[in-house]
Design a protein around this motif. Structure first.
Motif, mmCIF file in Angstrom:
data_model
loop_
_atom_site.group_PDB
_atom_site.id
_atom_site.type_symbol
_atom_site.label_atom_id
_atom_site.label_comp_id
_atom_site.label_asym_id
_atom_site.label_seq_id
_atom_site.Cartn_x
_atom_site.Cartn_y
_atom_site.Cartn_z
ATOM 1 N N GLU A 84 36.535 -21.585 93.040
ATOM 2 C CA GLU A 84 35.305 -22.308 93.324
ATOM 3 C C GLU A 84 34.227 -21.426 92.289
ATOM 4 O O GLU A 84 33.497 -21.809 91.581
ATOM 5 C CB GLU A 84 34.624 -21.936 94.452
ATOM 6 N N CYS A 85 34.511 -20.151 92.191
ATOM 7 C CA CYS A 85 33.737 -19.289 91.273
ATOM 8 C C CYS A 85 33.791 -19.837 89.627
ATOM 9 O O CYS A 85 32.851 -19.952 89.189
ATOM 10 C CB CYS A 85 33.954 -17.865 91.244
ATOM 11 N N HIS A 93 26.965 -23.151 83.083
ATOM 12 C CA HIS A 93 26.995 -23.099 81.377
ATOM 13 C C HIS A 93 26.868 -24.757 81.129
ATOM 14 O O HIS A 93 26.165 -24.915 80.128
ATOM 15 C CB HIS A 93 28.277 -22.482 80.901
ATOM 16 N N ASP A 94 27.526 -25.719 81.769
ATOM 17 C CA ASP A 94 27.674 -26.976 81.158
ATOM 18 C C ASP A 94 26.088 -27.471 81.256
ATOM 19 O O ASP A 94 25.660 -28.510 80.390
ATOM 20 C CB ASP A 94 28.320 -27.923 82.253
ATOM 21 N N ASP A 95 25.258 -26.992 82.377
ATOM 22 C CA ASP A 95 24.014 -27.684 82.367
ATOM 23 C C ASP A 95 22.969 -26.848 81.338
ATOM 24 O O ASP A 95 21.581 -27.345 81.347
ATOM 25 C CB ASP A 95 23.398 -27.215 83.817
ATOM 26 N N LEU A 96 23.383 -26.052 80.587
ATOM 27 C CA LEU A 96 22.584 -25.254 79.557
ATOM 28 C C LEU A 96 21.823 -26.250 78.693
ATOM 29 O O LEU A 96 22.648 -27.146 78.315
ATOM 30 C CB LEU A 96 23.309 -24.147 78.989
ATOM 31 N N PRO A 97 20.723 -25.947 78.050
ATOM 32 C CA PRO A 97 20.372 -26.838 76.962
ATOM 33 C C PRO A 97 21.155 -26.972 75.798
ATOM 34 O O PRO A 97 21.000 -27.950 75.206
ATOM 35 C CB PRO A 97 18.910 -25.944 76.428
ATOM 36 N N GLY A 124 27.075 -17.078 84.809
ATOM 37 C CA GLY A 124 28.201 -17.761 84.480
ATOM 38 C C GLY A 124 29.409 -16.918 84.030
ATOM 39 O O GLY A 124 30.430 -16.911 84.664
ATOM 40 N N ASP A 125 28.972 -15.985 83.177
ATOM 41 C CA ASP A 125 30.047 -15.025 82.720
ATOM 42 C C ASP A 125 30.659 -14.147 84.035
ATOM 43 O O ASP A 125 31.840 -13.892 83.742
ATOM 44 C CB ASP A 125 29.468 -14.092 81.698
#
Length: 304
Positions: A84-85, A93-97, A124-125
């Protein structure tokens, strides 16, 4: 006997609650041994991106596939939390601009909106790295050989030949629409790989035979394809209030999907086929597999 659908719904809710509680403990501000400090701002962002609800389907698959083969439940819970992490890192990260540029996730602001872009990247990292920490830690009571197998399988599912590579293909698809084979490969990597790991990991945790591992891996592959196909269908037929995120974005960005290629009727028929194939793969396990088989039906028929 409890009907499979009710048993599935109960187990899914239990898994979600227990995974959320475990993640809350794992993501506390208190440093672990050999950690120097845990910056409060970073930890808050990590919690925002991972303790914001969600069905916790992937940890559920780890727990149920482990239980199917008689593996240790506590280790399965920790491996599920690690998965889940990994999943939540990918969403942040997928949501980033620079990626999909989304402002809403599970009905609330995405991490880069609630905090800032740099913090979202670091959150995220940190979740990505922490996933392997959770598996390798002494608290995960498994033989080192099995931990190594889990770390390798998760790395392969999440890395350039799995989820991250699938995201790269997804971004490229905005400029050059892939054909059907390209779409299926993209989806098997970006979405399917972690779902497949969730099922296959149960066989590793249970130290089961290669035959069991291959069967659960194949089951995970089928339901992973179904998950993404259902997601693409929802992007066309649902709305943001129901989904908890923006709807219609694939079409707006010109992304190639199987729904766009073949239409909604074909997609619905294909979901039925994938579900039947997934259910049939687990038929050798008899009644022990009823909950996982119901999970396959849920994935194909979900509304959010």
């Amino acid at each position: 006997m409890t009907p499979p659908k009710i048993a599935f719904e109960t187990r899914l809710k239990e898994a979600a609650c227990e995974t959320g509680a475990l993640l809350s403990r794992l993501l506390s501000d208190t440093p672990l041994a050999d950690e120097i400090a845990r910056p409060a701002h970073l930890m808050a962002a990590m919690r925002h991106g991972s303790l914001n609800g969600g069905k916790r389907l992937r940890p559920f698959l780890v727990r149920e596939s482990t239980a199917l083969l008689g593996g240790p439940a506590e280790a399965a819970s920790r491996v599920g939390a690690a998965l889940e992490c990994m999943h939540c890192y990918s969403l942040i990260h997928d949501d980033l601009p620079a990626m999909d540029d989304d402002d809403l996730r599970r009905g609330q602001p995405t991490v880069h909106k609630a905090f800032d872009e740099a913090t979202a990247i670091l959150a995220g990292d940190s979740l990505l790295t922490y996933a392997f920490d959770i598996i390798a830690a002494p608290e995960t009571a498994l033989a080192d050989r099995l931990k190594t197998e889990l770390v390798l399988a998760l790395a392969r599912a999440a890395g350039p030949g799995g989820m991250a590579g699938g995201q790269a293909l997804d971004l490229a698809a905005e400029n050059h629409a892939p054909d059907e084979d390209g779409i299926m490969m993209l989806q098997a990597m970006k979405t399917g790989a972690l779902i497949r790991f969730g099922c296959e990991s149960g066989a590793i945790i249970a130290d089961a035979s290669r035959e069991h591992r291959d069967r659960l891996r194949a089951f995970g592959h089928k339901i992973g394809l179904a998950f993404q196909l259902a997601d693409d269908l929802l992007d066309v037929t649902s709305d943001a209030a129901t989904l908890g995120k923006a709807a219609g974005k694939d079409a707006a960005r010109g992304k190639g999907t199987l729904v766009a290629l073949h239409g909604t009727e074909w997609a619905e028929e294909r979901l039925e086929v994938l579900t039947a194939e997934a259910v049939d793969l687990l038929s050798p396990y008899g009644e022990k597999a009823l909950v996982l088989q119901e999970a396959a039906r849920f994935i194909a028929g979900r509304d959010s």
